[in-house]
Design a protein around this motif. Structure first.
Motif, short mmCIF file in Angstrom:
data_model
loop_
_atom_site.label_atom_id
_atom_site.label_comp_id
_atom_site.label_asym_id
_atom_site.label_seq_id
_atom_site.Cartn_x
_atom_site.Cartn_y
_atom_site.Cartn_z
N UNK A 3 42.30 36.18 30.88
CA UNK A 3 43.75 36.33 30.33
C UNK A 3 43.90 36.36 28.91
N UNK A 4 42.98 35.64 28.29
CA UNK A 4 42.83 35.76 26.98
C UNK A 4 42.46 37.03 26.44
N UNK A 5 41.72 37.85 27.19
CA UNK A 5 41.08 39.11 26.51
C UNK A 5 42.29 40.26 26.89
N UNK A 6 43.13 40.07 28.08
CA UNK A 6 44.17 40.83 28.32
C UNK A 6 45.23 40.78 27.33
N UNK A 7 45.77 39.53 27.08
CA UNK A 7 46.89 39.15 26.34
C UNK A 7 46.75 38.65 24.99
N UNK A 8 45.69 38.97 24.58
CA UNK A 8 45.23 38.62 23.12
C UNK A 8 46.13 39.55 21.96
N UNK A 9 47.08 38.75 21.56
CA UNK A 9 47.98 39.69 20.57
C UNK A 9 47.26 40.11 19.37
N UNK A 10 46.24 39.34 18.93
CA UNK A 10 45.54 39.76 17.56
C UNK A 10 44.86 40.86 17.86
N UNK A 11 44.26 41.48 19.00
CA UNK A 11 43.57 42.60 19.25
C UNK A 11 44.26 43.62 19.92
N UNK A 12 45.75 43.45 19.94
CA UNK A 12 46.77 44.54 20.50
C UNK A 12 47.19 45.57 19.39
N UNK A 13 47.40 46.50 20.08
CA UNK A 13 48.05 47.75 19.06
C UNK A 13 49.11 47.32 18.57
N UNK A 14 50.17 46.60 19.21
CA UNK A 14 51.34 46.41 18.87
C UNK A 14 51.25 45.34 17.72
N UNK A 25 54.65 32.56 25.35
CA UNK A 25 54.29 32.17 26.53
C UNK A 25 54.62 33.26 27.80
N UNK A 26 55.85 33.57 27.67
CA UNK A 26 56.12 34.47 28.65
C UNK A 26 55.22 35.95 28.89
N UNK A 27 54.45 36.28 27.74
CA UNK A 27 53.53 37.60 28.08
C UNK A 27 52.32 37.07 29.19
N UNK A 28 52.07 35.82 29.42
CA UNK A 28 51.32 35.46 30.32
C UNK A 28 51.96 35.60 31.92
N UNK A 35 55.77 34.82 32.25
CA UNK A 35 56.72 35.63 33.05
C UNK A 35 56.25 36.94 33.15
N UNK A 36 54.75 37.20 32.58
CA UNK A 36 54.19 38.37 33.08
C UNK A 36 54.94 39.55 32.39
N UNK A 37 55.28 39.36 31.03
CA UNK A 37 55.95 40.32 30.30
C UNK A 37 54.94 41.10 29.36
N UNK A 38 53.90 40.63 29.45
CA UNK A 38 53.13 41.67 28.29
C UNK A 38 52.55 43.05 28.89
N UNK A 39 52.97 43.96 28.11
CA UNK A 39 52.68 45.31 28.35
C UNK A 39 51.24 45.52 28.78
N UNK A 40 50.38 44.91 28.17
CA UNK A 40 48.91 45.19 28.54
C UNK A 40 48.64 44.57 30.08
#
Length: 55
Positions: A3-14, A25-28, A35-40
């Protein structure tokens, strides 16, 4: 895949100015307290929520 690889904001293009879920936390996934809201999460094809580990 972790999960940390998918939802890592520091490595995201956004960035914090373009993503309303940045470092929230809502991105998890719901199973991990979010809430599963991370676009990734939606973009990661072939990855099911039960396949994602927290660490």
């Amino acid at each position: 895949m972790k999960i940390k690889e998918i939802t890592n904001c520091l490595e995201c293009e956004e960035t914090s100015s373009t993503c309303i879920h940045y470092e929230a936390y809502r991105r998890f996934p719901r199973s991990k307290g979010g809430l599963g809201l991370c676009p990734k999460l939606k973009d990661s094809k072939g990855v099911q929520e039960h396949d994602i580990n927290i660490l």
